[in-house]
Structures are given as structure tokens and as C-alpha cells.
Design an enzyme around this catalytic site. Structure first.
Site, PDB file in Angstrom:
ATOM      1  N   SER A   1       0.840  -1.196   0.000  1.00 27.28           N
ATOM      2  CA  SER A   1       0.000   0.000   0.000  1.00 27.28           C
ATOM      3  C   SER A   1       0.870   1.240   0.000  1.00 27.28           C
ATOM      4  CB  SER A   1      -0.899   0.016   1.240  1.00 27.28           C
ATOM      5  OG  SER A   1      -0.119   0.200   2.417  1.00 27.28           O
ATOM      6  N   ASP A   2       0.342   2.324  -0.550  1.00 27.87           N
ATOM      7  CA  ASP A   2       0.964   3.609  -0.296  1.00 27.87           C
ATOM      8  C   ASP A   2       0.752   3.909   1.186  1.00 27.87           C
ATOM      9  OD1 ASP A   2       2.230   6.040  -0.628  1.00 27.87           O
ATOM     10  OD2 ASP A   2       1.106   6.573  -2.423  1.00 27.87           O
ATOM     11  N   TRP A   3       1.517   4.852   1.716  1.00 26.00           N
ATOM     12  CA  TRP A   3       1.556   5.044   3.163  1.00 26.00           C
ATOM     13  C   TRP A   3       0.173   5.425   3.723  1.00 26.00           C
ATOM     14  CZ3 TRP A   3       5.407   2.920   1.437  1.00 26.00           C
ATOM     15  CH2 TRP A   3       6.547   2.631   2.183  1.00 26.00           C
TER      16      TRP A   3
END
Length: 795
Positions: free
Chosen positions: A286-288
Site C-alpha cells: 500500500s501507499d503510506w
């Protein structure tokens, strides 16, 4: 779809439930807003050259406890290093953990590293070999610093929204060009054992409302990119497919929603497109903080959450497995994919540095200096900076400069920034532009009460070598244009005059040339307020009014309009200097003085007016009934950038693929030859699925050959471009390019391979790439509108 239904589905999407029962309602290639059909997670088996890595990974995972498997999938913020993300170690099995680190143009948030040219600059070079070399040396720096996973390259955004804030991180506004350059970038990074993270998957085309309620604390959801099946395959998935074909170790899911389902839990995209259709063998992260659910994201194909501040997995994963919500086999697949990537890249070798060894937690505290640079990278840094410059105007042979005695230099982007990256966040004030709240204070001494709208998209405090945000990094130094021009003046005994601050400067009448430096800044977290600014355009016109040989250089982090000044009779040359990295000044000076001929070409279209972009100019904003769930409808389909200009017969200022050199070239001897694969092809591919999809998608069906002759007086490189007109498709699409350096008076043969995929369109009924029956026009030339040779293919 009714407004009520759309909002209802959006509400379900926010809970991670949308799309589970939507498959039955999709019966044709219609825009399926709010519908993202459920696809179950495939179990990776290690196809192609991943077989050995999967054998090792499976044996490793078989020894793990449930908690240890959980820890592999859940990132954490370290208290001992400054890595962007970390995965815990498993000492009893000799696994040291993982360090994940920004960025796509060099190692971020640390010292003793180089700042390479940005994605847009690589795209403007149109040089596959150079893209590999740049990535190779960059990968060596990531490795030396103890980074296991580099958070790049970027092919999403593709550049659909002209004002997109992160377009500068991507490679091009065309899927073929982006894909052709991401392949060597992935291979170059991974040649050093560092996993490439191709991002942001998928439809991440604007910064406005990209973040969910989790981030913003408001009741507004992240924007939904509503994309039909054909468009997502032929545009936005295309360069990701090339990255998967190249063996990218990981893919990062984006913040936005697609068809009203969050990307971190969009099973159609992650399980269906990526892992099943493309045969992706690595893992999805995932992106942050973009993970929005626990069970739904795991079942949709997310393998690693970065980081896990929301506690959606961990103990909750254990509970979900215990009650049957998530089968243990899914967790095993997640852990196996992560470990297989580790083994695939040889990170189990004892020579691989300790995770995060060169990424200090606090750069302001005393720490061990880990110098990741090598002298071997210097020529690549410089050449990459040179080749991303694009000369688009050169009248009266203004360039190259001919032994000038006096140069006058103007503009805020000529000099080095006032402060360095001392804040340690990888940005530094040079990359902050005017995004901060104290803009008026920042402007004092530079512009008297200038309206914010005029300067909000420029970095007036010095030259820019990249954009801002997580894609930027800390350079070892910045060689600004003025630095390099000063050195040249010392070498040849010439003289310089300069004024970096005035909008209407004094111009010395004896000047051989006046160089005006401006920029167009952009950053993660905000889309650009426009494609030009009045302050810079006024500065340019004011200089041109007083100087008969005015040369404009723009450091642009995206498309930049020039019609406000380009026809001024005293403006003799214009260079789009893009974002060259730390050797910016050396590269530009070499071009200005003719040490090298410019060879870059535009990876986007420059229009005459903003309105030429139509509905793809601005980012979508929430309105009306969708105020809480903003929608971005990709109703233009595959017609973005030059495809749209061709469709609507709009004349651009500078077309896609355009760029000048200091010489001239002629094209001749077009030939089109079918290959042996051509005699056995069928409408649809039928080969096994490996990395990149069906293996026969990559069969070469035709080879196109041409001859290019340097008919001018300077050795230079030409970028020959091949365009195809697919029946019932756009007027033309890029399907090949080669960059060849040719001495004066000599010729070179250039060949292009056309694969099954190159000649296919997406069949939404068959859910396959399909060759079309009929005649395909073939054209080769110097740009998308300067086509010198024409032929055809009949299928």
C-alpha cells in the site's frame, strides 16, 4: 446509473464492500462507475525465472509462526533508522528485515547520495540505454545505504490531468513511451539486487482529494477515477504491464479509488488485472496509510501494508484467520510473495548490507557516514541531465553560442537556492516553492505585493532540479546554471552580468545574448494552479523588449505554456530544461556552447491554450450530490495528450515527440517485413501466462527498417519515432522509437519491432488483446506530426 445508486455504492466502497456482487451487472463495455467486480486472490506459484525463489520462499514461510507471518506483511516505523518503512527481522531464521526508502530519482532523506534527473527528464531523453544506466547507478546507491526496496519508478500518474501535481515523477504522457522506459529502469535498479516498486497502481491522475478520510480528518473521500475496461488496458495498465514484464519486485497501490473502490482493496485491479491477467509474481504494498480495511484488503490482493498505524492487520489478522474470514492460505501467499522477492533479488546473500545501515534516524545527530556514490556514476549523471533538455525554438542560429564576450543572465531559476537540504526531509527549501502559508513573507524582497495566483507555481528562491514531495531527494551538491556559466566565463575570458531578482531588469547594451531563467514548480500533495504564470512571462517579455537575442530556459515540472511570449521577435531560442538533477548547470552550459547537440524531445504536448486540453486540464473536484465522494469520469477514454489533439484536429504549439538539434536529418528506405511468428498468429493470444501476461503477446510480427542520414554540419542524435494507426482506434499511436547518434554526412539503419500487443486493441467481450482485420497505416518520422515515411500493414 442514478445519483442515489452511485452514492449508495460509494458508501459501500468506503466500507470495503463495493463490487462484491457487481459482476453480474456488467454485460458489455459500458462505463461501469461504482462497480468493481470481485475477483478472488490467486496463489502465486513462481512462473518463469521466479521458480527457484518460490521454492526457497515456501520453505522459509513453512517455518514461521502466525505472528511472524503477520510481521512480514505489516510495516512499522523504526526507532533506529530513517527508512521510509520497515519490515521486522526474524533473527532465528537469519532474516534481517527490510528497509523501504524513497525515491524515484535517488535515495531520499539521507546524505552522501546523488540527485539524478527526474522521471519527466528521463522521458524527454527518449533513451532506453541511458535509462538503464541511470537506474543501475541509482540502484547501487540504494544498496550501499542498506535499502531493500526502492520506492520507484513512477508510471502513474500517466499525465491525464495537465495540471497534475506529480506528473513530473512519471516518464511520459504516452503509455508506450512510459512503458519502454520503465522496463530498463526496473532492470537497472534490480541489477544491484534492489527491488523496484513500480507505482502508483492505478488511475492516480490527480493530487486534489487523492487522500481518504483516514488522512484528512474530513468527511470527503478520496477521488474515484472512473475508467472503462478498454481505457484502463490500453492506457493506464500498459506501462505497468511493461514493468511486470521486466520483473518488478513490487507494485504500490495508490490512494485514489477506481470505480468507487479503494485501490488497496480493489480486487478487480489487484487480483484480476495485476496478479491474474499480468501474472505478477512479486507483492503489492500500500501507499503510506492508504489501507482502508483489514479483511477486504487482504482478500483483494494487498500483501504488505505500509505502515500499520491503523492496526487493521496484526492481531486483527490473527482473529480473521481464526474465525475463517481470511484463509490461512491467503496469509501464506502474502508472506511467500514478499520472501520470494527477497530471494529473487539475491538479498539473502551475506554481502547485502544491513537494512537501513546508511539511513540515519536523525541527520542532525552524529552518525556514521556511508558514502554511496561512485565516480563511475558521474558521466551518467551528466549525460542524463543533458539529454532531457529539449530545444524547441532556435531562430537565426542563436544557439549554440558563438564565442560570446558578454552574457547577461536574468531570472530566479539561474542560481543555487539560498539554503540546502538541511532539514533532512529530502526536500529542502529549494523544492518548497510557494506552497507554504508564509508566502507573503517569503516573497518580501523579491516581489512587491505580488498576487499569490501569479507566483504559487514557481520556486522563486532558486533553481529546481526536481519537484517536491516524496519523489525528491537530497543532492550532494547543486551545480546551478549560473555556477557553470561562471566557470565557462573564467575558462574563456568572457564576462557575465546578472540580476536574479528584478522583474524588469537593466540590460547591458553590449550583451551578445540575454539568458532568462524561470521555472514551473510542482509537488506531491497539490495540483498546479495553472500552466503558466504572469510574473515569469512578464519578466521574459521585459528582457526581450531590451535585448535582440533573448534565450529562454524553463525548468519545468510539467507542461508549460509559452504563447504569452514565444512570438516576441527578440526571443530567438527556447529550451525546456525540465528537472535535470544535481548537474543541471553543467548540462545546460554544454548545450548552450555547443559542446554537445541537444537531443531531447517532448514526452507531452505543449498547447497554445489551456482550453485545448478540454476536460483533462483541471483535476476533478467534489460537487453537488458527490461532494462527499468526488468522482473523476474518464469520459475521454484513450484520447489524452496527442491522441486528443489529433482526434479534434487541434494544432499544438509544440507536438508530442518534437525537439530540435544543431543539425538536420533525412529519412529514407522504409521497409516492413513480416516475421516467422506472423505466419502462425491468431486473433487472440493463446500462450501461457507469465510475467507480463500471455507470452505470445510479445511475439514480434513485423520488423520495420529505415535509414537516417545526418545532412547537417554537426554530429548529433536523432530520435526516430514509429506510429501505427490501428483500425477503429486513434489517428495514430506511438509503437516504436530509437535514438541514434549519427556523424555528419553519414547514415544509420534503424529498426523497430512490432509485437502482437503493439498491433492489438482490447476486446472487452473476449477480455483479450485482439488483432484487428484490415489495414494498419505505418508512419515514421521526427515527431508525432513530422512524419517522413509512410507504409501499411494488412492483417
Amino acid at each position: 446509473m442514478s445519483s442515489l445508486k452511485a452514492v449508495s455504492i460509494a458508501l459501500l466502497a468506503s466500507l470495503g464492500l463495493a463490487g462484491v456482487h457487481a459482476a453480474d451487472s456488467i454485460t458489455s463495455d459500458t462505463y461501469f462507475y461504482g462497480q468493481s467486480p470481485y475477483v478472488s486472490a490467486p496463489t502465486a506459484t513462481g512462473t518463469g525465472n521466479w521458480a527457484d525463489a518460490y521454492v526457497k520462499a515456501a520453505a522459509f514461510v513453512a517455518q514461521l509462526s502466525l505472528d511472524e507471518k503477520n510481521n512480514l506483511t505489516s510495516g512499522f516505523t523504526s526507532t533506529t533508522n530513517g527508512c521510509s518503512g520497515n519490515i521486522q527481522s526474524i533473527p532465528r531464521l537469519g532474516f534481517p528485515g527490510l528497509c523501504l526508502q524513497n525515491a524515484a530519482a535517488g535515495v531520499g532523506a539521507t546524505d552522501f547520495v546523488n540527485a539524478y534527473s527526474s522521471g519527466i527528464h528521463v522521458g524527454a531523453s527518449w533513451n532506453k540505454d541511458l535509462a538503464y544506466q541511470r537506474a543501475y547507478y541509482m540502484g547501487g546507491e540504494f544498496r550501499t545505504k542498506g535499502v531493500n526496496i526502492a520506492l520507484g519508478p513512477v508510471v502513474g500518474p500517466l499525465g491525464r490531468v495537465a495540471e497534475g501535481g506529480r506528473n513530473w515523477e512519471g516518464l511520459a504522457n504516452d503509455p508506450y513511451l512510459a512503458g519502454a522506459l520503465v522496463q530498463p529502469t526496473v532492470k537497472g535498479l534490480q541489477a544491484n539486487g534492489v527491488a523496484a516498486t513500480t507505482k502508483h497502481f492505478i488511475g492516480n491522475e490527480q493530487e486534489t482529494h487523492r487522500l481518504s478520510q483516514t488522512w484528512t480528518g474530513t468527511d470527503i473521500e478520496s477521488t474515484s477515477s472512473n475508467i472503462d475496461d478498454k481505457t484502463i488496458h490500453e492506457l493506464y495498465l500498459w506501462p505497468f504491464q511493461d514493468a511486470v514484464k521486466a520483473g518488478t519486485g513490487t507494485i504500490m497501490s495508490s490512494y485514489n479509488r477506481v470505480n468507487n473502490s479503494h485501490m488497496s482493496q480493489n480486487s478487480k485491479a489487484l487480483n484480476g488485472l495485476l496478479k491474474t491477467e499480468l501474472g505478477f509474481q512479486g507483492f503489492v504494498m500500500s501507499d503510506w496509510y492508504s489501507q482502508q480495511s483489514g479483511v477486504s484488503s487482504a482478500m483483494a490482493g494487498l500483501d504488505m501494508a505500509m505502515p500499520t498505524a491503523l492496526d487493521l492487520w496484526g492481531a486483527n489478522m490473527t482473529l480473521a484467520i481464526a474465525n475463517g474470514s481470511i484463509p490461512l492460505s491467503r496469509l501464506d501467499d502474502m508472506a511467500t510473495r514478499i520472501m520470494a522477492t527477497w530471494y529473487q533479488l539475491g538479498q539473502d546473500n551475506s554481502s547485502y548490507p544491513e537494512p537501513g545501515v546508511g539511513i540515519p534516524l536523525n541527520l542532525q545527530a552524529a552518525h556514521k557516514a556511508v558514502d554511496a556514490r561512485t565516480p563511475l556514476a558521474k558521466p551518467v549523471l551528466l549525460q542524463s541531465a543533458i539529454e532531457g533538455h529539449v530545444l524547441v525554438k532556435n531562430t537565426n542560429a542563436a544557439l549554440p553560442l558563438s564565442s560570446p564576450k558578454l552574457l547577461s543572465i536574468f531570472g530566479y531559476s539561474a542560481h543555487s537556492p539560498a539554503t540546502s537540504n538541511s532539514d533532512g526531509n529530502g526536500l529542502g527549501t529549494w523544492a518548497l516553492g510557494f506552497q507554504s502559508a508564509d508566502v507573503n513573507e517569503a516573497l518580501s524582497g523579491f516581489i512587491d505585493e505580488a498576487p499569490l495566483a501569479e507566483v504559487s507555481q514557481i520556486a522563486i528562491n532558486g533553481t529546481i532540479i526536481s519537484g517536491g514531495g516524496s519523489g525528491a531527494n537530497a543532492p550532494a551538491y547543486i551545480n546551478a546554471p549560473f555556477d557553470a556559466l561562471s566557470q565557462r566565463a573564467w575558462e574563456d575570458g568572457s564576462s557575465l552580468m546578472w540580476d536574479f531578482e528584478s522583474q524588469d531588469p537593466y540590460v547591458e547594451g553590449a550583451s551578445d545574448a540575454c539568458l532568462v531563467f524561470v521555472n514551473a514548480f510542482s509537488t506531491e500533495g497539490a495540483d498546479r494552479p495553472g500552466l503558466h504564470d504572469d510574473y515569469s512571462d512578464t519578466l521574459i517579455n521585459n528582457v526581450a523588449d531590451k535585448c535582440a537575442n533573448t534565450i529562454v530556459i524553463i525548468h519545468n515540472a510539467g507542461i508549460r505554456l509559452v504563447d504569452q511570449f514565444i512570438d516576441h521577435p527578440n526571443i530567438t531560442a527556447l529550451i525546456f530544461a525540465h528537472l535535470p538533477g544535481q548537474d543541471s548547470g553543467r548540462a545546460l552550459t554544454a548545450i548552450l556552447y555547443g559542446d554537445v547537440s541537444p537531443s531531447g524531445k517532448l514526452p507531452y504536448t505543449v498547447p497554445k491554450n489551456e482550453s485545448d486540453f478540454g476536460n483533462t486540464l483541471h483535476p476533478a473536484v467534489p460537487e453537488g450530490i458527490y461532494a462527499q465522494f468526488p468522482q473523476s469520469d474518464f469520459t475521454e477514454g484513450v484520447y489524452i495528450d496527442y491522441r486528443s489533439f489529433d482526434k479534434y484536429n487541434i494544432t499544438p504549439r509544440y507536438e508530442f515527440g518534437y525537439g530540435l538539434t544543431y543539425t538536420s536529418f533525412s529519412y529514407s528506405s522504409l521497409s516492413i517485413t513480416p516475421t516467422s511468428s506472423n505466419t502462425t498468429h491468431t486473433t487472440y493470444p493463446s500462450g501461457a501466462i507469465e510475467e507480463g501476461g500471455a507470452i505470445d503477446l510479445w511475439d514480434i510480427l513485423y520488423t520495420v527498417n529505415i535509414t537516417i542520414t545526418n545532412t547537417g554540419s554537426v554530429e548529433a542524435a536523432e530520435i526516430a519515432q514509429l506510429y501505427i494507426s490501428i483500425p477503429n482506434g486513434p489517428v495514430r499511436v506511438l509503437r516504436g522509437f530509437e535514438k541514434a547518434s549519427i556523424p555528419v554526412g553519414q547514415s544509420k539503419s534503424v529498426s523497430f519491432d512490432l509485437t502482437r500487443r503493439d498491433l492489438s486493441e482490447w476486446d472487452t467481450t473476449a477480455q483479450q488483446w485482439a488483432l484487428q482485420t484490415g489495414s494498419y497505416a505505418v508512419a515514421v518520422g521526427a515527431s508525432s506530426r513530422d512524419l517522413r515515411l509512410e507504409g501499411s500493414i494488412t492483417i
